[in-house]
Design a protein around this motif. Sequence first.
Motif, PDB file in Angstrom:
ATOM      1  N   HIS A   1     -51.165  19.698  -9.637  1.00  0.00           N
ATOM      2  CA  HIS A   1     -51.692  19.131  -8.736  1.00  0.00           C
ATOM      3  C   HIS A   1     -50.625  19.117  -7.483  1.00  0.00           C
ATOM      4  O   HIS A   1     -51.161  19.131  -6.376  1.00  0.00           O
ATOM      5  CB  HIS A   1     -51.652  17.386  -9.095  1.00  0.00           C
ATOM      6  CG  HIS A   1     -52.931  17.004  -9.546  1.00  0.00           C
ATOM      7  ND1 HIS A   1     -52.966  15.705 -10.343  1.00  0.00           N
ATOM      8  CD2 HIS A   1     -54.083  17.590 -10.115  1.00  0.00           C
ATOM      9  CE1 HIS A   1     -54.132  15.754 -10.648  1.00  0.00           C
ATOM     10  NE2 HIS A   1     -54.816  16.744 -10.876  1.00  0.00           N
TER      11      HIS A   1
ATOM     12  N   GLU B   1     -51.537  22.420  -5.834  1.00  0.00           N
ATOM     13  CA  GLU B   1     -52.609  22.089  -4.917  1.00  0.00           C
ATOM     14  C   GLU B   1     -52.564  21.401  -3.572  1.00  0.00           C
ATOM     15  O   GLU B   1     -52.971  21.767  -2.612  1.00  0.00           O
ATOM     16  CB  GLU B   1     -53.876  21.128  -5.922  1.00  0.00           C
ATOM     17  CG  GLU B   1     -54.901  22.186  -6.640  1.00  0.00           C
ATOM     18  CD  GLU B   1     -55.866  21.449  -7.543  1.00  0.00           C
ATOM     19  OE1 GLU B   1     -56.356  21.914  -8.210  1.00  0.00           O
ATOM     20  OE2 GLU B   1     -55.782  20.153  -7.187  1.00  0.00           O
ATOM     21  N   ASP B   2     -51.825  20.173  -3.904  1.00  0.00           N
ATOM     22  CA  ASP B   2     -51.495  19.368  -2.685  1.00  0.00           C
ATOM     23  C   ASP B   2     -50.793  20.193  -1.592  1.00  0.00           C
ATOM     24  O   ASP B   2     -51.009  20.201  -0.322  1.00  0.00           O
ATOM     25  CB  ASP B   2     -50.733  18.212  -3.163  1.00  0.00           C
ATOM     26  CG  ASP B   2     -51.312  16.990  -3.158  1.00  0.00           C
ATOM     27  OD1 ASP B   2     -52.615  16.968  -2.606  1.00  0.00           O
ATOM     28  OD2 ASP B   2     -50.781  15.897  -3.381  1.00  0.00           O
TER      29      ASP B   2
ATOM     30  N   MET C   1     -53.817  23.051   6.015  1.00  0.00           N
ATOM     31  CA  MET C   1     -54.130  22.244   7.366  1.00  0.00           C
ATOM     32  C   MET C   1     -53.251  22.230   8.354  1.00  0.00           C
ATOM     33  O   MET C   1     -53.495  22.245   9.441  1.00  0.00           O
ATOM     34  CB  MET C   1     -54.596  20.868   6.706  1.00  0.00           C
ATOM     35  CG  MET C   1     -55.629  20.734   6.068  1.00  0.00           C
ATOM     36  SD  MET C   1     -56.130  18.896   5.262  1.00  0.00           S
ATOM     37  CE  MET C   1     -54.912  18.848   4.258  1.00  0.00           C
TER      38      MET C   1
ATOM     39  N   ILE D   1     -59.460  17.613   8.835  1.00  0.00           N
ATOM     40  CA  ILE D   1     -59.070  16.660   7.599  1.00  0.00           C
ATOM     41  C   ILE D   1     -57.570  16.389   7.777  1.00  0.00           C
ATOM     42  O   ILE D   1     -57.251  15.209   7.523  1.00  0.00           O
ATOM     43  CB  ILE D   1     -59.136  17.326   6.481  1.00  0.00           C
ATOM     44  CG1 ILE D   1     -60.772  17.643   6.147  1.00  0.00           C
ATOM     45  CG2 ILE D   1     -58.830  16.767   5.168  1.00  0.00           C
ATOM     46  CD1 ILE D   1     -61.084  18.863   5.242  1.00  0.00           C
TER      47      ILE D   1
ATOM     48  N   TYR E   1     -54.326  13.024   6.881  1.00  0.00           N
ATOM     49  CA  TYR E   1     -52.718  13.299   6.650  1.00  0.00           C
ATOM     50  C   TYR E   1     -51.732  12.766   7.768  1.00  0.00           C
ATOM     51  O   TYR E   1     -50.804  12.348   7.583  1.00  0.00           O
ATOM     52  CB  TYR E   1     -52.365  14.556   6.425  1.00  0.00           C
ATOM     53  CG  TYR E   1     -52.854  15.343   4.998  1.00  0.00           C
ATOM     54  CD1 TYR E   1     -51.820  15.401   3.898  1.00  0.00           C
ATOM     55  CD2 TYR E   1     -54.314  15.313   4.719  1.00  0.00           C
ATOM     56  CE1 TYR E   1     -52.490  15.803   2.636  1.00  0.00           C
ATOM     57  CE2 TYR E   1     -54.746  15.828   3.345  1.00  0.00           C
ATOM     58  CZ  TYR E   1     -53.927  15.801   2.317  1.00  0.00           C
ATOM     59  OH  TYR E   1     -54.282  16.188   1.149  1.00  0.00           O
TER      60      TYR E   1
ATOM     61  N   SER F   1     -54.918  13.232  -7.392  1.00  0.00           N
ATOM     62  CA  SER F   1     -53.925  13.601  -6.330  1.00  0.00           C
ATOM     63  C   SER F   1     -54.660  13.418  -4.789  1.00  0.00           C
ATOM     64  O   SER F   1     -56.135  13.528  -4.834  1.00  0.00           O
ATOM     65  CB  SER F   1     -53.440  14.942  -6.307  1.00  0.00           C
ATOM     66  OG  SER F   1     -54.526  16.029  -6.277  1.00  0.00           O
ATOM     67  N   LYS F   2     -53.837  13.354  -3.852  1.00  0.00           N
ATOM     68  CA  LYS F   2     -54.658  13.419  -2.498  1.00  0.00           C
ATOM     69  C   LYS F   2     -55.346  14.410  -2.164  1.00  0.00           C
ATOM     70  O   LYS F   2     -56.617  14.180  -1.600  1.00  0.00           O
ATOM     71  CB  LYS F   2     -53.517  13.276  -1.360  1.00  0.00           C
ATOM     72  CG  LYS F   2     -53.947  13.047   0.128  1.00  0.00           C
ATOM     73  CD  LYS F   2     -53.270  12.038   0.694  1.00  0.00           C
ATOM     74  CE  LYS F   2     -54.097  11.701   1.843  1.00  0.00           C
ATOM     75  NZ  LYS F   2     -53.667  10.454   2.515  1.00  0.00           N
ATOM     76  N   TRP F   3     -55.186  15.446  -2.583  1.00  0.00           N
ATOM     77  CA  TRP F   3     -56.094  16.666  -2.509  1.00  0.00           C
ATOM     78  C   TRP F   3     -57.319  16.629  -3.129  1.00  0.00           C
ATOM     79  O   TRP F   3     -58.492  16.932  -2.567  1.00  0.00           O
ATOM     80  CB  TRP F   3     -55.110  18.042  -2.707  1.00  0.00           C
ATOM     81  CG  TRP F   3     -55.912  19.398  -2.441  1.00  0.00           C
ATOM     82  CD1 TRP F   3     -56.352  19.925  -3.611  1.00  0.00           C
ATOM     83  CD2 TRP F   3     -56.344  19.773  -1.349  1.00  0.00           C
ATOM     84  NE1 TRP F   3     -57.108  21.152  -3.275  1.00  0.00           N
ATOM     85  CE2 TRP F   3     -57.238  20.948  -1.498  1.00  0.00           C
ATOM     86  CE3 TRP F   3     -56.316  19.441  -0.102  1.00  0.00           C
ATOM     87  CZ2 TRP F   3     -57.672  21.914  -0.719  1.00  0.00           C
ATOM     88  CZ3 TRP F   3     -56.794  20.206   1.151  1.00  0.00           C
ATOM     89  CH2 TRP F   3     -57.626  21.375   0.580  1.00  0.00           C
ATOM     90  N   LYS F   4     -57.012  16.111  -4.307  1.00  0.00           N
ATOM     91  CA  LYS F   4     -58.232  15.904  -5.101  1.00  0.00           C
ATOM     92  C   LYS F   4     -59.439  14.810  -4.671  1.00  0.00           C
ATOM     93  O   LYS F   4     -60.382  14.935  -4.526  1.00  0.00           O
ATOM     94  CB  LYS F   4     -57.999  15.485  -6.631  1.00  0.00           C
ATOM     95  CG  LYS F   4     -57.803  16.642  -7.572  1.00  0.00           C
ATOM     96  CD  LYS F   4     -59.194  16.842  -8.304  1.00  0.00           C
ATOM     97  CE  LYS F   4     -59.522  18.317  -8.713  1.00  0.00           C
ATOM     98  NZ  LYS F   4     -58.413  19.219  -9.144  1.00  0.00           N
TER      99      LYS F   4
END
Lengths: 306, 298
Positions: free
Chosen positions: A19, A22-23, A30, B85, B90, B173-176
């Motif tokens: 996780h 990925e994050d 971004m 995004i 964010y 998670s934030k990304w998920k």
Amino acid sequence: MIVQNNKIAQNHKSRIEKHHIEDFIGRSYMSFCVLLLIVAIISMVYFVMSKGVSTFVVDKVSISDFFFGTKWSPEGNNPSFGALPFIAGSFITTLLAALIASPLSICAALFMTEIVPGWGKKLLQPVIELLSGIPSVVYGFVGLSVIVPFLRDVFPGQGIGVAAGSIVLSVMILPTITSVAVDALSALPQNLKESSFALGATRWQTISGVIIPTTLPAILTGVVLGMARAFGEALAVQMVIGNAPFIPKSLFESASTLTSVITLGMGNTTMGSPQNNSLWSMALVLMLMTFLFVFIVRLLEKRRAI
Amino acid sequence: MKARTKDKIATAVIVTLALLIVAVLAGLLGYILFRGLNHISWDFLTSAPRKIRAGGGIGPQLFNSLFLLVLTLLITVPLGLGAGIFMAEYARPGRITAFIRLIVEVLSSFPSIVVGLFGLLLIVNIFGLGFSLVSGALALTVFNLPLMVRITEQAFRSVPAQQKEAGFALGLSKWKIVTTVLFPVALPAIITGTILSAGRVFGEAAALMFTAGMSSPRLNFNDWNPLSPSSPLNPFRPAETLAVHIWKVNSEGLAPDAVQIAAGASAVLVITVLIFNLVARYMGRLIYRKLTASRRMN
């Protein structure tokens, strides 16, 4: 037992790490995109600035000659780079376009929100969207084949000129002003209107005495945004304005704008020549005007917040 | 009594001017289609333009426009999604975020001709890409990216907060959450916005005159090797788009039927933009129904 627990813990840990990875990847990607935006604007400002300033630094044209000189003859032995006719042309067409388009747009917005909110919106919303979707060269083409002959028949002169340019521009900026005005009007608290009606005011009294004054900063935001669009529009204006390097004395005389001179001149001059540099100076003026328009919009939005 | 007459007059004026705008649009579309439609034929859409003689078509220009559109979207969509995004989910309110917001605002109100000049200087000359489709696509990226960022940000912001909270409550998670919870809900709005912005790119000309160029080489539509210079797929060849072609024909057209060509090409351009508008609406609705449970809930 212990081994199994360990395994579960390990499994759990690796999942958390996945996780995290990925994050991290998502966030870096971004940030990279945002960074690209910043790089784009900085390099744009830098390149246009550096080229635009070289008229004054390299070619030693004085700033007052450029901004207030009325004679534009960049070729020959004794060239002069007076850009006032183009600056004047840009300002005149932009102001005229705003003068034509603003009342129309405000009426359209009132029609959609106050007079017949139901079918008015259903009718005008797609009209506004389609008007903003029509490409600028098509506006230029229609201006050239409809408005110019019309002006030629009705008024003195060739038809091409400031009036034709302003009319074409006014149709192009109609959607911008209207959509901002509609947003402003529909965001207006209902009780303001209701209390006005409760006092016995007619609809027009409510519109002119309550609605327009309260939403004026927002409507002006729309007008400024429209003017910014008109000031930067190049091809449609170039097609109908006539492109003569003089300050127009009447509405039906040929003139030029900053954008039309750049459009026509840039391809025919060699990079680095004084003539080419002076075109870049005009692009610099356009860019500075964009900053000014954005600045005014921000000022108006601050007033709106109060 | 006087106030009432005034009210009536004002209402009449407002209604008249509003209907005038409808009439302007109807007149515009009617004129463009009436003038252009009878000039559009399969031959006109596919054949190459002729410089001096009558009867030229717009085949290469139409192809260039569409190809350039695809190239531009390939670049701007991923970048715009990322930045949008970021701005929606964010970025924390603060000085840097305010600065980025200002940048997006300034970039989106830059005159397209200034973007074109910038492309001419940096992409065409300094990067040495020359007048080419790639240069044009990169210039359009500068022009289109702020739009994409805005569309994405708005789409993400309009997702109900509960959806995000539910994701957090499940320990995602934030990304998920962004990719699996928020993105599907935001997607219809993003697609609609993207197609609408594509319509704008399709009609853009000023930024392309100095980057993609004002001429088209002789194209061989049987040669699909992207590296050969006469192949339509070669991204490093100069490419005049439809909008630039209309401008050129109107300004310096030498063919005797220049006016008809301009009329036909304008009609094609407008029809394409109309199609983009319709497709955008339809796709948005379709994908919304596919990706969310809205059908099952009703």
